[in-house]
Design a protein around this motif. Structure first.
Motif, PDB file in Angstrom:
ATOM      1  N   TYR A   1       1.238  -1.292  -0.079  1.00 15.61           N
ATOM      2  CA  TYR A   1      -0.088   0.325   0.290  1.00 15.61           C
ATOM      3  C   TYR A   1       0.592   1.375   0.149  1.00 15.61           C
ATOM      4  CZ  TYR A   1      -4.616  -2.320   0.295  1.00 15.61           C
ATOM      5  OH  TYR A   1      -5.816  -2.716   0.666  1.00 15.61           O
TER       6      TYR A   1
ATOM      7  N   GLN B   1       0.664   5.712   1.081  1.00 19.69           N
ATOM      8  CA  GLN B   1       0.311   6.733   1.611  1.00 19.69           C
ATOM      9  C   GLN B   1       1.133   8.623   0.333  1.00 19.69           C
ATOM     10  OE1 GLN B   1      -0.405   6.618   5.115  1.00 19.69           O
ATOM     11  NE2 GLN B   1      -1.599   8.579   5.271  1.00 19.69           N
TER      12      GLN B   1
ATOM     13  N   GLY C   1      -1.023  13.868   1.933  1.00 19.24           N
ATOM     14  CA  GLY C   1      -2.260  14.466   2.112  1.00 19.24           C
ATOM     15  C   GLY C   1      -2.767  13.213   1.130  1.00 19.24           C
TER      16      GLY C   1
ATOM     17  N   GLY D   1      -5.119   9.126   1.331  1.00 19.61           N
ATOM     18  CA  GLY D   1      -5.216   8.243   2.336  1.00 19.61           C
ATOM     19  C   GLY D   1      -4.694   7.035   1.110  1.00 19.61           C
ATOM     20  N   LEU D   2      -4.813   5.966   1.700  1.00 17.08           N
ATOM     21  CA  LEU D   2      -3.897   4.884   2.155  1.00 17.08           C
ATOM     22  C   LEU D   2      -4.499   4.065   0.392  1.00 17.08           C
ATOM     23  CD1 LEU D   2      -1.665   3.362   4.007  1.00 17.08           C
ATOM     24  CD2 LEU D   2      -3.048   2.280   4.630  1.00 17.08           C
TER      25      LEU D   2
END
Lengths: 118, 112
Positions: free
Chosen positions: B36, B38, B41, B43-44
């Motif tokens: 994942y 990020q 600023g 989200g994941l």
């Protein structure tokens, strides 16, 4: 909606106050998850819903934390009598199926709610 | 219990450099593995995944191969860009469960 929506994005609260964090999952997603992410750490599991049933709450740190998903869609994570150690990013995620669903079932995260307890 | 270990950051590279972020895991059974990302600023977001041994996940020029013999899922990119600057999380999910186990994240900074 197109993605997982969380509100508020930022919340500053005084120690001892209760806070409620809201999550609106992707439409049609059966499974909903709450994670907590402290600064400099990865997300840690809090709780899991399958439809409206809370099937696992083993990650909730103590009884001040609770979550509900009464109609199998929107979920609320509530923290009572907040403490400074509760300050973190609270992430909601959803997926088409969880539990014994197919392996590699992908979960989609919201942007998170930053909680600061002062 | 299951766990994921990532190399510590920050990792600082010049643009067009080769990137490797190491990830190893401990799990019972045969987990699915994920990266994942990020961005600042944001989200994941899921970057890539692999569900069985020797599978290669790829996306946006990033690749990772599921190596059962070394219990690893290292993230690679041949030529990084400034826009790749982000925090990268390795994660696993064991079939039949719904919990994801995440590593602590590795911050990547790419300089122009």
């Amino acid at each position: 909606g197109a993605g997982v929506s969380q509100s508020p994005r930022y919340k500053v609260t005084k120690r001892g106050q209760d806070v409620a964090l809201r999550c609106d999952p992707i439409s049609g997603h059966v499974s909903l998850y709450w994670y907590r992410q402290a600064l400099g750490q990865g997300p840690e599991f809090l709780t899991y819903f399958n439809y409206e049933a809370q099937q696992d709450k083993s990650g909730l740190p103590n009884d001040r934390f609770s979550a509900e998903r009464p109609e199998g869609s929107i979920s609320t994570l509530t923290i009572q009598r907040t403490e400074q150690r509760d300050s973190a990013m609270y992430r909601c995620a959803s997926s088409l199926a969880g539990g014994i669903g197919p392996s590699g079932n992908t979960i989609y995260f919201g942007e998170g709610s930053w909680l600061t307890v002062v | 219990g299951d766990s994921v270990t990532q190399m510590e950051g920050p990792v600082t590279l010049s643009e067009e450099a080769f990137l490797t972020i190491n990830c190893t895991y401990t799990a019972t059974g045969y987990p699915s593995l994920f990266w994942y990302v990020q961005y600042p600023g944001e989200g994941l977001q899921l970057l890539l995944k692999a569900t069985k041994a020797d599978d290669k996940g790829s996306n946006k020029g990033f690749e990772a191969t599921y190596r059962k013999e070394t219990t690893s899922f290292h993230l690679e990119k041949g030529s990084v860009q400034v826009s790749d600057s982000a925090v990268y999380f390795c994660a696993l999910s064991t079939p039949g469960t719904y919990k994801y186990i995440f590593g602590t994240g590795t911050r990547l900074k790419v300089l122009a």
